[in-house]
Design a protein around this motif. Structure first.
Motif, PDB file in Angstrom:
ATOM      1  N   ALA A  14       0.818  -1.212   0.000  1.00  0.00           N
ATOM      2  CA  ALA A  14       0.000   0.000   0.000  1.00  0.00           C
ATOM      3  C   ALA A  14       0.850   1.260   0.000  1.00  0.00           C
ATOM      4  N   THR A  15       2.002   1.220   0.684  1.00  0.00           N
ATOM      5  CA  THR A  15       2.809   2.445   0.848  1.00  0.00           C
ATOM      6  C   THR A  15       4.293   2.132   0.650  1.00  0.00           C
ATOM      7  N   GLY A  16       5.104   3.167   0.710  1.00  0.00           N
ATOM      8  CA  GLY A  16       6.554   3.044   0.823  1.00  0.00           C
ATOM      9  C   GLY A  16       7.203   2.151  -0.223  1.00  0.00           C
ATOM     10  N   ASP A  36      -2.150  -5.936   1.843  1.00  0.00           N
ATOM     11  CA  ASP A  36      -1.771  -5.019   2.930  1.00  0.00           C
ATOM     12  C   ASP A  36      -2.881  -5.034   3.977  1.00  0.00           C
ATOM     13  N   ILE A  37      -2.563  -4.520   5.172  1.00  0.00           N
ATOM     14  CA  ILE A  37      -3.626  -4.341   6.160  1.00  0.00           C
ATOM     15  C   ILE A  37      -4.350  -3.010   5.966  1.00  0.00           C
ATOM     16  N   ASN A  38      -3.725  -2.102   5.252  1.00  0.00           N
ATOM     17  CA  ASN A  38      -4.283  -0.765   5.051  1.00  0.00           C
ATOM     18  C   ASN A  38      -5.097  -0.759   3.749  1.00  0.00           C
ATOM     19  N   SER A  39      -6.411  -0.971   3.870  1.00  0.00           N
ATOM     20  CA  SER A  39      -7.189  -1.208   2.647  1.00  0.00           C
ATOM     21  C   SER A  39      -7.324   0.045   1.779  1.00  0.00           C
ATOM     22  N   VAL A  60      -6.939  -7.620   1.312  1.00  0.00           N
ATOM     23  CA  VAL A  60      -6.564  -7.149   2.643  1.00  0.00           C
ATOM     24  C   VAL A  60      -6.065  -8.362   3.428  1.00  0.00           C
ATOM     25  N   THR A  61      -4.828  -8.266   3.886  1.00  0.00           N
ATOM     26  CA  THR A  61      -4.163  -9.430   4.491  1.00  0.00           C
ATOM     27  C   THR A  61      -3.321  -8.981   5.672  1.00  0.00           C
ATOM     28  N   ASN A  62      -3.487  -9.650   6.787  1.00  0.00           N
ATOM     29  CA  ASN A  62      -2.536  -9.473   7.880  1.00  0.00           C
ATOM     30  C   ASN A  62      -1.602 -10.684   7.825  1.00  0.00           C
ATOM     31  N   VAL A  63      -0.352 -10.453   7.474  1.00  0.00           N
ATOM     32  CA  VAL A  63       0.545 -11.586   7.201  1.00  0.00           C
ATOM     33  C   VAL A  63       0.849 -12.433   8.428  1.00  0.00           C
ATOM     34  N   VAL A  64       0.521 -11.955   9.607  1.00  0.00           N
ATOM     35  CA  VAL A  64       0.773 -12.789  10.794  1.00  0.00           C
ATOM     36  C   VAL A  64      -0.236 -13.930  10.902  1.00  0.00           C
ATOM     37  N   ASP A  65      -1.298 -13.856  10.123  1.00  0.00           N
ATOM     38  CA  ASP A  65      -2.373 -14.853  10.187  1.00  0.00           C
ATOM     39  C   ASP A  65      -2.241 -15.829   9.003  1.00  0.00           C
ATOM     40  N   LYS A 114       6.900 -11.389  14.758  1.00  0.00           N
ATOM     41  CA  LYS A 114       5.695 -11.978  14.167  1.00  0.00           C
ATOM     42  C   LYS A 114       5.452 -11.434  12.765  1.00  0.00           C
ATOM     43  N   VAL A 115       5.551 -10.131  12.603  1.00  0.00           N
ATOM     44  CA  VAL A 115       5.298  -9.558  11.270  1.00  0.00           C
ATOM     45  C   VAL A 115       6.479  -9.838  10.334  1.00  0.00           C
ATOM     46  N   ASN A 116       7.694  -9.483  10.767  1.00  0.00           N
ATOM     47  CA  ASN A 116       8.842  -9.504   9.848  1.00  0.00           C
ATOM     48  C   ASN A 116       9.305 -10.929   9.518  1.00  0.00           C
ATOM     49  N   ALA A 143      14.810  -7.580   3.737  1.00  0.00           N
ATOM     50  CA  ALA A 143      15.547  -7.551   5.007  1.00  0.00           C
ATOM     51  C   ALA A 143      15.932  -6.095   5.257  1.00  0.00           C
ATOM     52  N   SER A 144      17.179  -5.830   5.635  1.00  0.00           N
ATOM     53  CA  SER A 144      17.606  -4.447   5.898  1.00  0.00           C
ATOM     54  C   SER A 144      19.098  -4.456   6.174  1.00  0.00           C
ATOM     55  N   ILE A 145      19.759  -3.292   5.966  1.00  0.00           N
ATOM     56  CA  ILE A 145      21.154  -3.212   6.412  1.00  0.00           C
ATOM     57  C   ILE A 145      21.206  -3.384   7.934  1.00  0.00           C
ATOM     58  N   SER A 160      15.477  -9.168  13.915  1.00  0.00           N
ATOM     59  CA  SER A 160      14.425  -9.804  13.088  1.00  0.00           C
ATOM     60  C   SER A 160      14.856  -9.807  11.615  1.00  0.00           C
ATOM     61  N   LYS A 161      15.540  -8.748  11.191  1.00  0.00           N
ATOM     62  CA  LYS A 161      15.967  -8.672   9.787  1.00  0.00           C
ATOM     63  C   LYS A 161      17.155  -9.604   9.525  1.00  0.00           C
ATOM     64  N   SER A 162      17.966  -9.817  10.555  1.00  0.00           N
ATOM     65  CA  SER A 162      19.024 -10.812  10.444  1.00  0.00           C
ATOM     66  C   SER A 162      18.400 -12.197  10.240  1.00  0.00           C
ATOM     67  N   TRP A 191      13.507   7.373   2.899  1.00  0.00           N
ATOM     68  CA  TRP A 191      12.519   8.254   3.535  1.00  0.00           C
ATOM     69  C   TRP A 191      11.115   7.741   3.221  1.00  0.00           C
ATOM     70  N   THR A 192      10.619   6.877   4.087  1.00  0.00           N
ATOM     71  CA  THR A 192       9.271   6.319   3.947  1.00  0.00           C
ATOM     72  C   THR A 192       8.530   6.605   5.260  1.00  0.00           C
ATOM     73  N   PRO A 193       7.219   6.282   5.325  1.00  0.00           N
ATOM     74  CA  PRO A 193       6.515   6.495   6.596  1.00  0.00           C
ATOM     75  C   PRO A 193       7.234   5.832   7.778  1.00  0.00           C
TER      76      PRO A 193
HETATM   77  N1  LIG Z   1      12.495   2.640   5.073  1.00  0.00           N
HETATM   78  C1  LIG Z   1      13.700   2.125   5.222  1.00  0.00           C
HETATM   79  O1  LIG Z   1      14.687   2.877   5.340  1.00  0.00           O
HETATM   80  C2  LIG Z   1      13.910   0.626   5.224  1.00  0.00           C
HETATM   81  C3  LIG Z   1      15.229   0.202   5.296  1.00  0.00           C
HETATM   82  C4  LIG Z   1      15.472  -1.170   5.304  1.00  0.00           C
HETATM   83  C5  LIG Z   1      14.426  -2.068   5.218  1.00  0.00           C
HETATM   84  N2  LIG Z   1      13.152  -1.624   5.157  1.00  0.00           N
HETATM   85  C6  LIG Z   1      12.100  -2.661   5.062  1.00  0.00           C
HETATM   86  O2  LIG Z   1      11.359  -2.501   3.860  1.00  0.00           O
HETATM   87  C7  LIG Z   1       9.999  -2.917   4.058  1.00  0.00           C
HETATM   88  C8  LIG Z   1       9.049  -1.778   3.717  1.00  0.00           C
HETATM   89  O3  LIG Z   1       9.370  -0.674   4.554  1.00  0.00           O
HETATM   90  P1  LIG Z   1       8.770   0.781   4.355  1.00  0.00           P
HETATM   91  O4  LIG Z   1       9.810   1.730   4.792  1.00  0.00           O
HETATM   92  O5  LIG Z   1       8.157   0.918   3.020  1.00  0.00           O
HETATM   93  O6  LIG Z   1       7.649   0.729   5.506  1.00  0.00           O
HETATM   94  P2  LIG Z   1       6.191   1.403   5.542  1.00  0.00           P
HETATM   95  O7  LIG Z   1       5.815   1.420   6.991  1.00  0.00           O
HETATM   96  O8  LIG Z   1       6.225   2.670   4.805  1.00  0.00           O
HETATM   97  O9  LIG Z   1       5.304   0.337   4.758  1.00  0.00           O
HETATM   98  C9  LIG Z   1       5.063  -0.956   5.293  1.00  0.00           C
HETATM   99  C10 LIG Z   1       3.754  -1.465   4.715  1.00  0.00           C
HETATM  100  O10 LIG Z   1       3.514  -2.764   5.307  1.00  0.00           O
HETATM  101  C11 LIG Z   1       2.155  -2.818   5.739  1.00  0.00           C
HETATM  102  N3  LIG Z   1       2.047  -3.753   6.864  1.00  0.00           N
HETATM  103  C12 LIG Z   1       2.502  -3.580   8.137  1.00  0.00           C
HETATM  104  N4  LIG Z   1       2.178  -4.650   8.886  1.00  0.00           N
HETATM  105  C13 LIG Z   1       1.518  -5.518   8.080  1.00  0.00           C
HETATM  106  C14 LIG Z   1       0.935  -6.798   8.284  1.00  0.00           C
HETATM  107  N5  LIG Z   1       0.958  -7.391   9.489  1.00  0.00           N
HETATM  108  N6  LIG Z   1       0.357  -7.428   7.222  1.00  0.00           N
HETATM  109  C15 LIG Z   1       0.322  -6.821   5.999  1.00  0.00           C
HETATM  110  N7  LIG Z   1       0.825  -5.593   5.757  1.00  0.00           N
HETATM  111  C16 LIG Z   1       1.425  -4.959   6.790  1.00  0.00           C
HETATM  112  C17 LIG Z   1       1.822  -1.386   6.155  1.00  0.00           C
HETATM  113  O11 LIG Z   1       0.414  -1.158   6.174  1.00  0.00           O
HETATM  114  C18 LIG Z   1       2.553  -0.585   5.077  1.00  0.00           C
HETATM  115  O12 LIG Z   1       1.736  -0.373   3.943  1.00  0.00           O
HETATM  116  C19 LIG Z   1       9.900  -3.359   5.521  1.00  0.00           C
HETATM  117  O13 LIG Z   1      10.059  -4.756   5.607  1.00  0.00           O
HETATM  118  C20 LIG Z   1      11.060  -2.625   6.174  1.00  0.00           C
HETATM  119  O14 LIG Z   1      11.482  -3.257   7.338  1.00  0.00           O
HETATM  120  C21 LIG Z   1      12.858  -0.289   5.157  1.00  0.00           C
END
Ligand SMILES: NC(=O)c1ccc[n+]([C@@H]2O[C@H](COP(=O)([O-])OP(=O)(O)OC[C@H]3O[C@@H](n4cnc5c(N)ncnc54)[C@H](O)[C@@H]3O)[C@@H](O)[C@H]2O)c1
Length: 266
Positions: A14-16, A36-39, A60-65, A114-116, A143-145, A160-162, A191-193
């Motif tokens: 949905a975002t980012g 996404d959870i954010n419909s 619409v999906t909560n990935v923990v389920d 749980k989420v990651n 994952a992530s740096i 969690s990312k490791s 630069w995301t939410p």
């Molecule tokens: N922004 C950064 O600098 C950065 C750096 C390294 C890694 N990441 C990773 O990249 C991915 C995206 O990050 P982002 O910055 O776009 O974050 P974000 O918060 O902007 O977007 C995350 C999206 O995931 C959705 N979400 C959250 N929990 C959920 C769930 N349980 N089920 C389904 N959807 C769910 C949110 O509604 C949102 O739309 C993440 O895994 C984050 O850890 C981000």
């Protein structure tokens, strides 16, 4: 058009970063299930994708389920008749309100894992039987740096990312006999939410960033840590995702690619 007619699920689209990955893949001809959870935001991403000229629907999906990720896979099969690519992008940096706390709580650890981690496992488990049956598929984990090296800030998140990097390797080995590629991307600073909240937490906890606005924290950190001196963008991650999920990357599996402007050089 390296992803022409591919059927893709992007979680957290949905975002980012997830939204940008979905757009980049659609620009390469892929049809996308926006999960996404954010419909509301998911619907607006799906509308953007249809403007590009591909098919797109929202689940619409909560990935923990696990029941919800099963329904997500079923929906993709209904919409597109197959699942070629899963992008496990949904992620959080802590339990609700984490950015207002100075320490990681037990709830932060559980919620984040749980989420990651479990969320990625649930989604992979829901799509892999189909991919195995056809002997084709690509799974890409975000994952992530932060998962590359333990640092004091947000330990629940970085570990969690490791785990996501380790899981990527384990799953790649498990699915290799079925010609399924499993890789990860480790984004740098974007630069995301999510990062707006990360910046607030640094301003609260780290004297070096005391009382700074989140964007100023972000820029100071980039100047100090990124050799290229500039931020990474969701589009940068989308470009890397397109490549790793294309057949041009058919001999790449079990890898985690840093897209971080040189933060880590190895
Ligand atoms: N922004 C950064 O600098 C950065 C750096 C390294 C890694 N990441 C990773 O990249 C991915 C995206 O990050 P982002 O910055 O776009 O974050 P974000 O918060 O902007 O977007 C995350 C999206 O995931 C959705 N979400 C959250 N929990 C959920 C769930 N349980 N089920 C389904 N959807 C769910 C949110 O509604 C949102 O739309 C993440 O895994 C984050 O850890 C981000």
């Amino acid at each position: 058009m390296v992803l022409q007619d591919k059927a893709v699920i992007v979680t957290g689209a949905a975002t980012g970063i997830g939204r940008a990955i979905a757009i980049k893949m659609a620009e390469q001809g892929a049809n996308i299930l926006v999960s996404d959870i954010n419909s509301d935001a998911a619907e607006s991403t799906a509308a953007e994708l249809r403007e590009i000229g591909v098919r797109s629907a929202v689940q619409v999906t909560n990935v923990v389920d696990p029941g919800a990720t099963e329904a997500m896979a079923e929906r993709a099969l209904q919409e597109f008749g197959k699942i070629d690519i899963l992008v496990n992008n949904a992620g959080v940096a802590g339990a609700p309100g984490w950015y207002e706390r100075s320490e990681s709580t037990e709830e932060d650890w559980h919620f984040t894992y749980k989420v990651n981690v479990i969320g990625s496992v649930n989604s992979a488990n829901s799509v892999s039987p189909h991919m195995k049956e056809v002997g084709y598929g690509k799974i890409l984990n975000l994952a992530s740096i932060a998962g590359r090296e333990g640092r004091p800030s947000l330990p629940h998140y970085s570990s969690s990312k490791s785990a996501v990097v380790n899981y990527t390797q384990a799953l790649a080995g498990e699915l290799a006999p079925f010609s399924i590629n499993v890789n990860a991307i480790c984004p740098g600073l974007l630069w995301t939410p999510m990062w707006e909240q990360v910046g607030g937490r640094y301003a609260m906890n780290d004297p070096e960033y005391a009382d700074m606005e989140p964007r100023a924290v972000f820029e100071k950190m980039i100047a100090a840590t990124i050799p290229f001196g500039s931020e990474q963008t969701p589009e940068d991650i989308g470009d890397a995702a397109v490549f790793l999920c294309s057949d041009e990357a058919k001999n790449i599996t079990g890898q985690a690619l840093d897209v971080d402007g040189g933060f880590f050089m190895r």
